[in-house]
Write a protein that holds these residues in place. Sequence first.
Motif, PDB file in Angstrom:
ATOM      1  N   GLY A   1       0.799  -1.226   0.000  1.00 21.90           N
ATOM      2  CA  GLY A   1       0.000   0.000   0.000  1.00 21.90           C
ATOM      3  C   GLY A   1       0.823   1.262   0.000  1.00 21.90           C
ATOM      4  N   HIS A   2       1.919   1.266   0.732  1.00 25.03           N
ATOM      5  CA  HIS A   2       2.663   2.514   0.694  1.00 25.03           C
ATOM      6  C   HIS A   2       3.343   2.759  -0.643  1.00 25.03           C
ATOM      7  N   PRO A   3       4.113   1.787  -1.155  1.00 21.44           N
ATOM      8  CA  PRO A   3       4.646   2.024  -2.504  1.00 21.44           C
ATOM      9  C   PRO A   3       3.539   2.371  -3.500  1.00 21.44           C
TER      10      PRO A   3
ATOM     11  N   ALA B   1       5.092   0.800   7.723  1.00 22.99           N
ATOM     12  CA  ALA B   1       4.371   0.678   8.995  1.00 22.99           C
ATOM     13  C   ALA B   1       3.952   2.019   9.568  1.00 22.99           C
ATOM     14  N   HIS B   2       4.212   3.135   8.836  1.00 21.27           N
ATOM     15  CA  HIS B   2       3.649   4.386   9.357  1.00 21.27           C
ATOM     16  C   HIS B   2       2.132   4.408   9.223  1.00 21.27           C
ATOM     17  N   HIS B   3       1.586   3.436   8.515  1.00 18.94           N
ATOM     18  CA  HIS B   3       0.132   3.306   8.496  1.00 18.94           C
ATOM     19  C   HIS B   3      -0.349   2.487   9.680  1.00 18.94           C
ATOM     20  N   MET B   4       0.583   2.011  10.490  1.00 19.24           N
ATOM     21  CA  MET B   4       0.216   1.028  11.513  1.00 19.24           C
ATOM     22  C   MET B   4       0.649   1.463  12.901  1.00 19.24           C
TER      23      MET B   4
HETATM   24 CU   LIG Z   1       2.302   5.291   3.432  1.00 23.47          CU
END
Ligand SMILES: [Cu+2]
Lengths: 613, 246
Positions: free
Chosen positions: A301-303, A350-353
């Motif tokens: 998701g981040h990439p 993991a900044h989404h987590m």
């Molecule tokens: Cu992200």
Amino acid sequence: MSDEYNQQNTPLEAQSSETMSGSSGTPSKDIDYVRPAEIPEQDLYHGHSFITKWVFCQDAKIIGVQYFLTAVFTGVVGLILSWLMRLQLGYPELVPFITAEHYYQFVTMHGMIMVVYFLTALFLGGFGNYLIPLMVGARDMVFPYVNMISFWMFFIAVCVLMASFFVPGGPTGAGWTLYPPQAILPGTPGANMGIILMLISLSLFVIGFTMGGLNYIITILQARTRGMTLMRMPLTIWGIFTATALAMLAFPALLVSCIMMTLDKLLETSFFMPSILQAGEVLSYEGGSPVLFQHLFWFFGHPEVYIVALPAFGIVSDLISVHARKNIFGYRMMVWAIVGIGGLSFFVWAHHMYVSGMNPWFGFFFATTTLIIAVPTALKVYNWIITLFKANIRMNTVMLFCLGFIVTFVNGGITGIFLGNVAVDIPLSDTYFVIAHFHMVMGIAPLMVIMGAVYHWFPLVTGRMLSEKLGKWHFWFTFLGAYSIYFPMHYLGFIGVPRRYFEMYDSPYVTSAVGMNEFITLAALIVGFSQLIFIYNIVTSLKIGKPAGKNPWKANSLEWLTPDVPPTHGNWGEKLPVIYRWPYDFNVPGAKEDYITQTTPPSEVINAEVEKT
Amino acid sequence: MDDTINLTFWIGGGVFILVCLFMVYCILKFSYKEGRKVEYKPEDHKLEKILTIATTVGVIALLAPGLIVYNNYINTPKNALQVEVNAWQWGWQYRLPGEDGILGTAQVAKITDDNPFGMNLDDPNGKDDILIQDDVLHLKTDRPVKILLRSLDVLHNYYVPQFRAKMDAIPGIISYYWFEPNKIGEYEVLCAEYCGVGHYAMRAKVIVENEDNYENWIKEQETFSDLIAKQENNKLKTTLVAQNND
Ligand SMILES: [Cu+2]
Ligand code: HEM
Ligand SMILES: [Cu+2]
């Protein structure tokens, strides 16, 4: 095999070594010298029937248009879903058929469609296919047949996705992040057919996309024309190239998580499912990890965010340079920034987590990597605005959209610093601040670029100009409207309004949000409808637009220099173009015109004081 | 935490405004004129270096305080009261450690009607645990609270906007966070992790009150042994009733 290969290879080798010695022996004699081709040209497949020419077509340009139109269709679906959500949020219970189930289905489908089926397909499938061969001077993608299959896989994926609206239980309402366990449990709408179709559709998308992606990468690496060194490629190509490389590395994570979740659903394996109590009974799952899914999902998701953003970065750099009549400032820095951001984007997922319950010590690492990305990203912004300094700016629709992009992107980038910095993220995560942030940075900003790019390249694709007057109206409606939608949402996030809420009821601290929500909804409706101006502009300009002629913007890059406009199958007629310079030689001192195309040999602009870059 | 937000807000806002002003200046000053002299300078290493360094410094200035605050956030003070929050689709219940200050072990697989928290019957620590089968939680002012999160089914998140902090509850794992309430009052709890159709309605209440009121409230609550005793009693009664009927 080796015998044959050698035989074929020897003359080529001989040829190239000859030229090498030739070039090193007398480098300065011929300023127009370009290394000869190493590989002979191959003939393309030529379609003759209607079906092979327009349907199962192998011309990357037409595949690009096919991708574009299909993606726009999904985008319109996503837009309509967003209206329905906004209606519910602004005027709860005004539309009786929007129940909580439906709301969550709309949110999910809207998010997934916009990110994957609309933006990703549009940038890489649409712009990538159309522009890569033209901009690097190739006749087509290296594997036209695989390219054709790629589109049709995407098409089937879209059909499967849309079919999920019509199955019993409706589409999945698991949120676009599809977090298990809820995604496959009955408390979530569409937990049977809906989620299964979603997972299948995503898998098909990844498969199709891999075929396209390999094509883009190999074409860029292998099929550039003579003289087109990597450091002479337009930034558009750098953006698309890096994004595709990210996609090739990131999508497999999505694919495996889709497969595992499908198994969890159908065979009751426990990849992501721990012991769970449902309706008083303990289910048969045991020992799986929901957090594992989140890691896999965000590793993709981040990439994915950058898969959307990098092509936009590249395209906007080129548009700014052409319409500001000035070279893009710090080209090499821009290239390294794109590649650097792409590489770093695999270390920040993991900044989404931060509040997911993973080991809290991860927070230090991921906050640091995330803020490191801010540096190359900020440098890109500086370079865009420095390009405007002492330039000669055409204030046309394309430029307006570029400026709109910069404003929106800077806004979204700064809110990104809030959310990346773990301590600041904790109060803000899962609130409307996040909604505002990602819509700015990966919703509106890339859309601005797409629209600018359409105004810019429409003359190339169709041979006619779009109306400037309508274009400006379209821009102001879209830009001001989008700001009216998302700017207030930052405030909603600060006061703590959570996202994915069907209704707030009368929570004590959100009374101030009611009026704001109505305003946002009105703005969303206006922005949506103002896109009709755009569509009207496109449709009428197809017929009555001003004929564009060759190179109407006086650009330097190759796509404008084809013998036929719009370019035909094979792109270059008899002979492939030869490249002598980068695409940003605007207003070179000593040159007669304010632009020098990439195919202009140095001997024709003898007085121009070109800097070697 | 609010300080770091404010810091980021002002630095970020400043940068945003500067960028916009610079753009406006460029647009006004350099809009298209035939034959305008345009600068041709593909690169400027000095400028690029200055910008890189300045940005790096700015980013460090934002990150460093953030990490310090985060360090406090993940290290719970020693004197924190423990509260276990149990989340399910779609509601909340709580468990407090009782007099020994230790929560007994519990498992989702052990949950029955008689044992709504899935308590481990063999664990002596659990006997005095206070079980609150209600979504209203009382807390003392000015005393840190460590929230331990358990979920019985899907992801949830125990979030009181005014307390700033939040953390997901995950089935199979116990996650935690802490905060210190320091204003007496009633607060609304919102679930902040999507958990299915009932997500938006998954609210609860926290009442922050002074020591005395809090102690009174605690006294009224039932411990696990009370619950067992009551159930034995009920069972006895039902068997008695059954015997009488015979
Ligand atoms: Cu992200
Ligand atoms: C006029 C345009 C748009 C409007 C009015 C709009 C509105 C919304 C709304 C109301 C939500 C749901 C908020 C919630 O209840 O949590 C949402 C979610 C979302 N939107 Fe948009 N949106 C628009 C365009 C886009 C675009 C272009 C993208 C592409 C990146 C996008 C991506 C998303 C995503 C990823 C979500 C999250 C879905 C989820 O929570 O699962 N949106 N949008
Ligand atoms: Cu929830």
